[in-house]
Design a protein around this motif. Structure first.
Motif, PDB file in Angstrom:
ATOM      1  N   SER A  43       0.809  -1.229   0.000  1.00 33.26           N
ATOM      2  CA  SER A  43       0.000   0.000   0.000  1.00 33.26           C
ATOM      3  C   SER A  43       0.833   1.266   0.000  1.00 33.26           C
ATOM      4  O   SER A  43       0.412   2.292  -0.549  1.00 33.26           O
ATOM      5  N   VAL A  44       2.004   1.210   0.617  1.00 33.53           N
ATOM      6  CA  VAL A  44       2.811   2.422   0.754  1.00 33.53           C
ATOM      7  C   VAL A  44       3.223   3.003  -0.601  1.00 33.53           C
ATOM      8  O   VAL A  44       3.499   4.199  -0.718  1.00 33.53           O
ATOM      9  N   GLU A  45       3.241   2.169  -1.638  1.00 34.63           N
ATOM     10  CA  GLU A  45       3.630   2.637  -2.972  1.00 34.63           C
ATOM     11  C   GLU A  45       2.494   3.339  -3.714  1.00 34.63           C
ATOM     12  O   GLU A  45       2.735   4.031  -4.707  1.00 34.63           O
ATOM     13  N   LEU A  46       1.260   3.169  -3.245  1.00 35.20           N
ATOM     14  CA  LEU A  46       0.115   3.664  -4.000  1.00 35.20           C
ATOM     15  C   LEU A  46       0.070   5.186  -4.130  1.00 35.20           C
ATOM     16  O   LEU A  46      -0.177   5.705  -5.228  1.00 35.20           O
ATOM     17  N   PRO A  47       0.280   5.947  -3.044  1.00 34.59           N
ATOM     18  CA  PRO A  47       0.246   7.411  -3.216  1.00 34.59           C
ATOM     19  C   PRO A  47       1.290   7.921  -4.212  1.00 34.59           C
ATOM     20  O   PRO A  47       1.043   8.903  -4.926  1.00 34.59           O
ATOM     21  N   LYS A  48       2.416   7.236  -4.276  1.00 39.07           N
ATOM     22  CA  LYS A  48       3.437   7.632  -5.252  1.00 39.07           C
ATOM     23  C   LYS A  48       2.925   7.416  -6.674  1.00 39.07           C
ATOM     24  O   LYS A  48       3.184   8.234  -7.570  1.00 39.07           O
ATOM     25  N   LYS A  49       2.197   6.326  -6.886  1.00 44.24           N
ATOM     26  CA  LYS A  49       1.667   6.041  -8.216  1.00 44.24           C
ATOM     27  C   LYS A  49       0.588   7.043  -8.611  1.00 44.24           C
ATOM     28  O   LYS A  49       0.486   7.441  -9.780  1.00 44.24           O
ATOM     29  N   LEU A  57      -1.854  11.985   6.289  1.00 44.07           N
ATOM     30  CA  LEU A  57      -2.320  10.645   5.922  1.00 44.07           C
ATOM     31  C   LEU A  57      -2.790   9.928   7.178  1.00 44.07           C
ATOM     32  O   LEU A  57      -2.121   9.971   8.210  1.00 44.07           O
ATOM     33  N   ALA A  58      -3.934   9.266   7.069  1.00 43.29           N
ATOM     34  CA  ALA A  58      -4.443   8.428   8.146  1.00 43.29           C
ATOM     35  C   ALA A  58      -4.895   7.099   7.553  1.00 43.29           C
ATOM     36  O   ALA A  58      -5.309   7.020   6.392  1.00 43.29           O
ATOM     37  N   ILE A  59      -4.808   6.054   8.353  1.00 46.72           N
ATOM     38  CA  ILE A  59      -5.201   4.707   7.942  1.00 46.72           C
ATOM     39  C   ILE A  59      -6.550   4.382   8.583  1.00 46.72           C
ATOM     40  O   ILE A  59      -6.735   4.563   9.793  1.00 46.72           O
ATOM     41  N   VAL A  60      -7.491   3.909   7.781  1.00 45.09           N
ATOM     42  CA  VAL A  60      -8.825   3.544   8.256  1.00 45.09           C
ATOM     43  C   VAL A  60      -8.960   2.023   8.188  1.00 45.09           C
ATOM     44  O   VAL A  60      -8.700   1.425   7.133  1.00 45.09           O
ATOM     45  N   ILE A  61      -9.391   1.413   9.286  1.00 43.78           N
ATOM     46  CA  ILE A  61      -9.531  -0.046   9.351  1.00 43.78           C
ATOM     47  C   ILE A  61     -10.993  -0.415   9.557  1.00 43.78           C
ATOM     48  O   ILE A  61     -11.604  -0.040  10.562  1.00 43.78           O
ATOM     49  N   GLY A  71      -0.718  -4.024   5.579  1.00 43.59           N
ATOM     50  CA  GLY A  71       0.160  -2.952   5.116  1.00 43.59           C
ATOM     51  C   GLY A  71       0.302  -1.789   6.079  1.00 43.59           C
ATOM     52  O   GLY A  71       0.946  -0.787   5.738  1.00 43.59           O
ATOM     53  N   ILE A  72      -0.255  -1.892   7.277  1.00 39.61           N
ATOM     54  CA  ILE A  72      -0.228  -0.759   8.208  1.00 39.61           C
ATOM     55  C   ILE A  72       1.191  -0.301   8.506  1.00 39.61           C
ATOM     56  O   ILE A  72       1.511   0.901   8.440  1.00 39.61           O
ATOM     57  N   ASP A  73       2.071  -1.236   8.838  1.00 42.38           N
ATOM     58  CA  ASP A  73       3.415  -0.863   9.285  1.00 42.38           C
ATOM     59  C   ASP A  73       4.300  -0.328   8.155  1.00 42.38           C
ATOM     60  O   ASP A  73       5.403   0.158   8.414  1.00 42.38           O
ATOM     61  N   GLU A  74       3.826  -0.384   6.922  1.00 39.21           N
ATOM     62  CA  GLU A  74       4.574   0.216   5.820  1.00 39.21           C
ATOM     63  C   GLU A  74       4.567   1.741   5.897  1.00 39.21           C
ATOM     64  O   GLU A  74       5.412   2.399   5.287  1.00 39.21           O
ATOM     65  N   PHE A  75       3.618   2.306   6.644  1.00 38.94           N
ATOM     66  CA  PHE A  75       3.408   3.752   6.627  1.00 38.94           C
ATOM     67  C   PHE A  75       4.095   4.493   7.774  1.00 38.94           C
ATOM     68  O   PHE A  75       3.727   5.618   8.085  1.00 38.94           O
ATOM     69  N   ASP A  76       5.051   3.877   8.415  1.00 41.35           N
ATOM     70  CA  ASP A  76       5.922   4.568   9.376  1.00 41.35           C
ATOM     71  C   ASP A  76       5.123   5.298  10.458  1.00 41.35           C
ATOM     72  O   ASP A  76       5.203   6.525  10.601  1.00 41.35           O
ATOM     73  N   HIS A  77       4.334   4.541  11.182  1.00 45.69           N
ATOM     74  CA  HIS A  77       3.617   5.050  12.361  1.00 45.69           C
ATOM     75  C   HIS A  77       2.544   6.081  12.040  1.00 45.69           C
ATOM     76  O   HIS A  77       2.260   6.975  12.836  1.00 45.69           O
ATOM     77  N   ALA A  78       1.926   5.968  10.874  1.00 53.30           N
ATOM     78  CA  ALA A  78       0.781   6.824  10.555  1.00 53.30           C
ATOM     79  C   ALA A  78      -0.350   6.557  11.537  1.00 53.30           C
ATOM     80  O   ALA A  78      -0.462   5.464  12.113  1.00 53.30           O
ATOM     81  N   ASN A 110       2.784  -0.644  14.946  1.00 53.55           N
ATOM     82  CA  ASN A 110       2.288   0.718  15.108  1.00 53.55           C
ATOM     83  C   ASN A 110       1.240   0.773  16.233  1.00 53.55           C
ATOM     84  O   ASN A 110       0.235   0.075  16.189  1.00 53.55           O
ATOM     85  N   LYS A 111       1.478   1.606  17.220  1.00 54.52           N
ATOM     86  CA  LYS A 111       0.527   1.781  18.331  1.00 54.52           C
ATOM     87  C   LYS A 111      -0.153   3.152  18.274  1.00 54.52           C
ATOM     88  O   LYS A 111      -0.836   3.547  19.222  1.00 54.52           O
ATOM     89  N   ASN A 112       0.014   3.856  17.164  1.00 53.16           N
ATOM     90  CA  ASN A 112      -0.531   5.204  17.033  1.00 53.16           C
ATOM     91  C   ASN A 112      -1.993   5.138  16.587  1.00 53.16           C
ATOM     92  O   ASN A 112      -2.339   5.439  15.445  1.00 53.16           O
TER      93      ASN A 112
END
Length: 216
Positions: A43-49, A57-61, A71-78, A110-112
């Motif tokens: 997932s982390v590559e998608l915004p670049k594409k 950026l926030a992650i919704v689960i 893919g959560i941990d790909e986003f560096d503690h988002a 990620n605990k954020n």
């Protein structure tokens, strides 16, 4: 293949199917805010594409089965936006089923997390409704942004989430489907349903195609 499935004014949604189990991962841009819904692997590559600028950026689960959190941990503690009932699955492989189905034990580092309340929420000046519809998991959440709803694995366009998993419950699913059908009666037929797997559809198509909403 990453493709745009919705665009209206300052809102745009991209959808892509990702590993480990063909999860629908969505990028929702609202003005200069980016929400990544149910990030699969890569997932982390998608915004670049996409190449669209964003300020935060926030992650919704929608629920915490392993394929929707991989893919959560790909986003560096988002920041992770999640309901209290879905939270335990981020850190418990028994609940997220990674030990049984994922071929490994998944524990998110990620605990954020920001715990969302049921009802109206506002994040980065973006407002949406959060509803809990347990059955597939105890923490199944639907996120209603007005003209579109992210339903996770609770409801697909022509089916529903499995209820034979650990922590699933068929009777609870029936109750949730009845509540959801009543909720949909207030929505516009053209509002978009964005499920966690398979195709996107409208509310009208969902009510026409999904036999489980007729049964319950």
């Amino acid at each position: 293949m990453l493709r745009c499935v919705y665009q209206q004014d300052d809102q745009i949604i991209y959808k892509v199917v990702l590993p480990p189990v063909g999860v629908n991962t969505y990028l929702l841009y609202i003005q200069d805010h980016l929400f990544v819904i149910d990030p699969g692997i890569g997932s982390v590559e998608l915004p670049k594409k996409v190449g669209r600028p964003y300020r935060d950026l926030a992650i919704v689960i929608t629920h915490s089965h392993f394929d929707h959190i991989a893919g959560i941990d790909e986003f560096d503690h988002a920041e992770i936006l999640i309901t209290q009932s879905a939270l335990p699955g981020l850190y418990n492989p028994t609940i997220n089923l990674s030990g049984d189905l994922g071929g490994g034990m998944m524990i998110i580092k990620n605990k954020n997390t920001r715990i969302l309340s049921l009802g109206q929420n506002t994040i980065h000046n973006c407002s949406f409704q959060v509803m809990n519809f347990p059955g597939h998991t105890q923490g199944d959440s639907v996120f209603d942004f007005g003209s579109f709803l992210f339903t996770g694995d609770f409801v697909f366009c022509a089916s529903i989430g499995r209820t034979d998993f650990k922590f699933s419950n068929h009777d609870t699913m029936k109750q949730s489907l009845a509540k959801f059908k009543k909720y949909l009666s207030k929505k516009q037929p053209s509002d978009l349903i964005l499920p966690g797997h398979m195709n996107v559809c409208t509310v009208e198509e969902l009510l026409d195609m999904n036999p489980f909403l007729t049964l319950y």
